[in-house]
Design a protein around this motif. Structure first.
Motif, PDB file in Angstrom:
ATOM      1  N   UNK A 313      16.687  -5.175   3.088  1.00  0.00           N
ATOM      2  CA  UNK A 313      16.294  -3.788   2.836  1.00  0.00           C
ATOM      3  C   UNK A 313      14.795  -3.579   2.950  1.00  0.00           C
ATOM      4  N   UNK A 314      14.043  -4.606   3.335  1.00  0.00           N
ATOM      5  CA  UNK A 314      12.594  -4.484   3.462  1.00  0.00           C
ATOM      6  C   UNK A 314      12.217  -3.929   4.836  1.00  0.00           C
ATOM      7  N   UNK A 315      11.262  -3.015   4.887  1.00  0.00           N
ATOM      8  CA  UNK A 315      10.739  -2.562   6.184  1.00  0.00           C
ATOM      9  C   UNK A 315       9.774  -3.591   6.749  1.00  0.00           C
ATOM     10  N   UNK A 316       9.378  -3.473   8.006  1.00  0.00           N
ATOM     11  CA  UNK A 316       8.365  -4.373   8.578  1.00  0.00           C
ATOM     12  C   UNK A 316       7.008  -4.133   7.909  1.00  0.00           C
ATOM     13  N   UNK A 317       6.624  -5.006   7.008  1.00  0.00           N
ATOM     14  CA  UNK A 317       5.471  -4.764   6.143  1.00  0.00           C
ATOM     15  C   UNK A 317       4.167  -4.703   6.930  1.00  0.00           C
ATOM     16  N   UNK A 318       3.981  -5.599   7.892  1.00  0.00           N
ATOM     17  CA  UNK A 318       2.717  -5.672   8.611  1.00  0.00           C
ATOM     18  C   UNK A 318       2.389  -4.343   9.289  1.00  0.00           C
ATOM     19  N   UNK A 319       3.378  -3.752   9.965  1.00  0.00           N
ATOM     20  CA  UNK A 319       3.152  -2.492  10.685  1.00  0.00           C
ATOM     21  C   UNK A 319       2.840  -1.363   9.712  1.00  0.00           C
ATOM     22  N   UNK A 320       3.638  -1.262   8.645  1.00  0.00           N
ATOM     23  CA  UNK A 320       3.450  -0.179   7.681  1.00  0.00           C
ATOM     24  C   UNK A 320       2.110  -0.326   6.958  1.00  0.00           C
ATOM     25  N   UNK A 321       1.770  -1.547   6.574  1.00  0.00           N
ATOM     26  CA  UNK A 321       0.521  -1.830   5.868  1.00  0.00           C
ATOM     27  C   UNK A 321      -0.683  -1.360   6.667  1.00  0.00           C
ATOM     28  N   UNK A 322      -0.740  -1.712   7.945  1.00  0.00           N
ATOM     29  CA  UNK A 322      -1.920  -1.408   8.750  1.00  0.00           C
ATOM     30  C   UNK A 322      -1.922   0.025   9.273  1.00  0.00           C
ATOM     31  N   UNK A 323      -0.766   0.588   9.608  1.00  0.00           N
ATOM     32  CA  UNK A 323      -0.746   1.987  10.065  1.00  0.00           C
ATOM     33  C   UNK A 323      -1.200   2.913   8.941  1.00  0.00           C
ATOM     34  N   UNK A 324      -0.816   2.591   7.720  1.00  0.00           N
ATOM     35  CA  UNK A 324      -1.246   3.400   6.580  1.00  0.00           C
ATOM     36  C   UNK A 324      -2.759   3.338   6.407  1.00  0.00           C
ATOM     37  N   UNK A 325      -3.339   2.158   6.563  1.00  0.00           N
ATOM     38  CA  UNK A 325      -4.793   2.022   6.400  1.00  0.00           C
ATOM     39  C   UNK A 325      -5.566   2.713   7.520  1.00  0.00           C
ATOM     40  N   UNK A 326      -5.031   2.676   8.713  1.00  0.00           N
ATOM     41  CA  UNK A 326      -5.678   3.393   9.816  1.00  0.00           C
ATOM     42  C   UNK A 326      -5.693   4.886   9.530  1.00  0.00           C
ATOM     43  N   UNK A 327      -4.569   5.425   9.072  1.00  0.00           N
ATOM     44  CA  UNK A 327      -4.480   6.843   8.761  1.00  0.00           C
ATOM     45  C   UNK A 327      -5.480   7.229   7.666  1.00  0.00           C
ATOM     46  N   UNK A 328      -5.510   6.457   6.589  1.00  0.00           N
ATOM     47  CA  UNK A 328      -6.401   6.773   5.472  1.00  0.00           C
ATOM     48  C   UNK A 328      -7.864   6.649   5.895  1.00  0.00           C
ATOM     49  N   UNK A 329      -8.194   5.590   6.628  1.00  0.00           N
ATOM     50  CA  UNK A 329      -9.578   5.397   7.068  1.00  0.00           C
ATOM     51  C   UNK A 329     -10.046   6.549   7.942  1.00  0.00           C
ATOM     52  N   UNK A 330      -9.191   7.005   8.844  1.00  0.00           N
ATOM     53  CA  UNK A 330      -9.562   8.123   9.700  1.00  0.00           C
ATOM     54  C   UNK A 330      -9.693   9.417   8.905  1.00  0.00           C
ATOM     55  N   UNK A 331      -8.859   9.584   7.883  1.00  0.00           N
ATOM     56  CA  UNK A 331      -8.972  10.768   7.032  1.00  0.00           C
ATOM     57  C   UNK A 331     -10.326  10.848   6.349  1.00  0.00           C
ATOM     58  N   UNK A 332     -10.797   9.722   5.825  1.00  0.00           N
ATOM     59  CA  UNK A 332     -12.108   9.720   5.178  1.00  0.00           C
ATOM     60  C   UNK A 332     -13.231   9.823   6.209  1.00  0.00           C
ATOM     61  N   UNK A 333     -12.996   9.309   7.425  1.00  0.00           N
ATOM     62  CA  UNK A 333     -13.994   9.483   8.486  1.00  0.00           C
ATOM     63  C   UNK A 333     -14.129  10.958   8.857  1.00  0.00           C
ATOM     64  N   UNK A 334     -13.017  11.678   8.878  1.00  0.00           N
ATOM     65  CA  UNK A 334     -13.075  13.123   9.139  1.00  0.00           C
ATOM     66  C   UNK A 334     -13.866  13.833   8.050  1.00  0.00           C
ATOM     67  N   UNK A 335     -13.614  13.462   6.805  1.00  0.00           N
ATOM     68  CA  UNK A 335     -14.377  14.056   5.705  1.00  0.00           C
ATOM     69  C   UNK A 335     -15.860  13.753   5.858  1.00  0.00           C
TER      70      UNK A 335
END
Length: 465
Positions: A313-335
């Motif tokens: 029942x586990x998702x692919x952790x590596x992909x989810x872990x890093x895609x989430x960080x890319x999204x958050x990092x870009x959000x703060x870069x926009x700010x």
């Protein structure tokens, strides 16, 4: 060779990734066009009309590419995912139909008037048509996000003896537990994406001609939208994360990289290398207890880890872990870019800041990347389910041979890169040319504010774009 399920998932991921970049741009651009048109009607300043005429042509191309890519994507429900279509069709089918009947028809019906009808229908009706196109894009996002949210947090249904999902309460289906969090988060992402593209194009022209009136105006508007929308998006993202923790805790475990439970405060893992086999994050950089503070609003708030979840029942952790960080990092870069532009504006240097303009150009694609990263986080984090908790991805697949799926995937890749590559190149060329206030105004017909009188039939003002 990869099996049919992995290939079908890759094919859907490929086609939806191409598709999502166009609506994420056209949703924001349609609203921007409505604002520009309203500003021109109110002020009669040619710069607003020039910007409207320039960006409406770009919108038309992006809208068309989005329609084509969306139609192709939808066919896969019947080809690669027929079991899912059969079982979830009684719920998903009507929602998709409502999107076509309410949103697509509204957009298509008023698009021609917006693009070509100003001189034929008058300013008032033209403004109404422009607003309806913008409203149509938002309604389209509403229905599509309702479908996706229902797959993430299903509600309002029963399951028949044959395994079909049968609607019982349409209000509960449409306004499922995550819908009101996902919709504003996606719409704000579209506005940020558009602001970054407009800002990048405007900054590009300011680097070449800092006195260009249209580029100054559009850059100021884009940076203003950025500083207003980025903080709101960060707040919406936090609220969405708390909702996900409540209804999809396993996804949050993967996003945070929490393989182990933390009964007395979980650290925030900034970076690391998730190893799903070893159940650990190698070389992690952590801030103690910050994850608990963010997710539970308490330093010692307990958070469960993937050690409480069966492996299947586990998702692919590596992909989810890093895609989430890319999204958050870009959000703060926009700010950060928005704050930088605000400081430059307060100092009277907004149009005379080459480093800021170069940063804005570099950030042009950031909205698209963040949208894709967010989509990957959402969809890969839902695995191994198509309807979360009820229908597994492995059970949703059509009975196809891997070779057949691989052949269609290769065909999609070749055709998409050729067609949409050419379309994207054309869009970039149009943005690179930039708006010429006098020519854009002439091509729209007689403009009272400019003092240009109607000419004979051969006058440039009588030509259609």
């Amino acid at each position: 060779m990869m099996d049919a399920e992995i290939l079908a998932r890759l094919q859907f991921a490929f086609t939806v990734s191409f598709h999502i970049i166009f609506p994420s741009f056209s949703i924001g651009l349609a609203s921007y066009l409505a604002v520009l048109n309203a500003l021109w009607l109110r002020t009669r300043k040619d710069v607003y009309l020039a910007l409207f005429n320039h960006w409406k042509k770009i919108f038309a191309v992006a809208f068309g590419m989005g329609v084509v890519s969306g139609i192709v994507m939808s066919y896969q429900f019947g080809t690669n995912w027929s079991v899912f279509s059969d079982r979830a069709g009684p719920v998903i089918g009507p929602l998709m139909a409502y999107e076509v009947l309410t949103a697509f028809f509204l957009e298509a019906g008023f698009l021609g008037i917006m693009l070509f009808g100003r001189k034929r229908v008058g300013d008032g009706l033209h403004m109404f048509a422009t607003a309806m196109v913008a409203v149509g894009t938002l309604i389209s996002a509403t229905w599509i996000l309702s479908v996706n949210s229902w797959m993430q947090t299903p509600a309002g249904f029963s399951i028949s003896e044959s395994g079909q999902f049968l609607p019982e309460d349409w209000w509960a289906i449409i306004f499922n537990p995550s819908f009101l969090y996902r919709l504003p988060h996606m719409v704000m992402a579209a506005y940020l994406t558009t602001a970054l593209v407009v800002g990048a194009a405007s900054a590009w022209h300011l680097l070449r001609d800092g006195a260009a009136e249209a580029s100054r105006k559009s850059f100021a508007m884009a940076m203003g939208m950025l500083i207003c929308a980025a903080p709101v998006q960060i707040y919406l993202g936090d609220a969405h994360g708390l909702n996900t923790l409540e209804y999809q805790p396993v996804k949050v475990m993967a996003m945070e990289g929490h393989f182990d439970s933390h009964p007395e405060g979980a650290p925030l893992i900034l970076f690391g290398w998730p190893d799903q086999t070893a159940k650990t994050v190698h070389w992690s950089v952590e801030i103690p207890k910050l994850s608990s503070l963010i997710l539970t609003h308490s330093l010692n708030g307990p958070l469960k880890g993937l050690d409480t979840v069966p492996d299947e029942d586990e998702p692919p952790v590596f992909i989810v872990f890093w895609s989430f960080r890319i999204m958050v990092a870009l959000g703060f870069a926009m700010l950060g870019l928005g704050v930088w532009a605000l400081v430059a504006r307060l100092r009277g240097r907004l149009y005379d800041a080459p480093l800021l303009h170069r940063a804005a150009v570099a950030m042009g694609p950031a909205g698209f990347i963040a949208v894709l990263a967010g989509w990957i986080t959402t969809e890969v984090g839902r695995q191994p389910w198509t309807v979360y908790g009820y229908l597994r991805t492995s059970e949703s697949l059509s009975p196809l041979a891997a070779e057949a799926v691989a052949a269609s995937l290769i065909a999609f890749i070749l055709v998409y890169f050729f067609i949409f590559g050419a379309g994207t190149f054309y869009l970039l060329r149009m943005m690179g040319i930039g708006p010429d206030v006098r020519m854009e105004v002439l091509n729209d017909g007689p403009i009272r504010a400019a003092g240009i009188a109607p000419g004979p039939a051969q006058d440039p003002g009588e030509r259609e774009e």
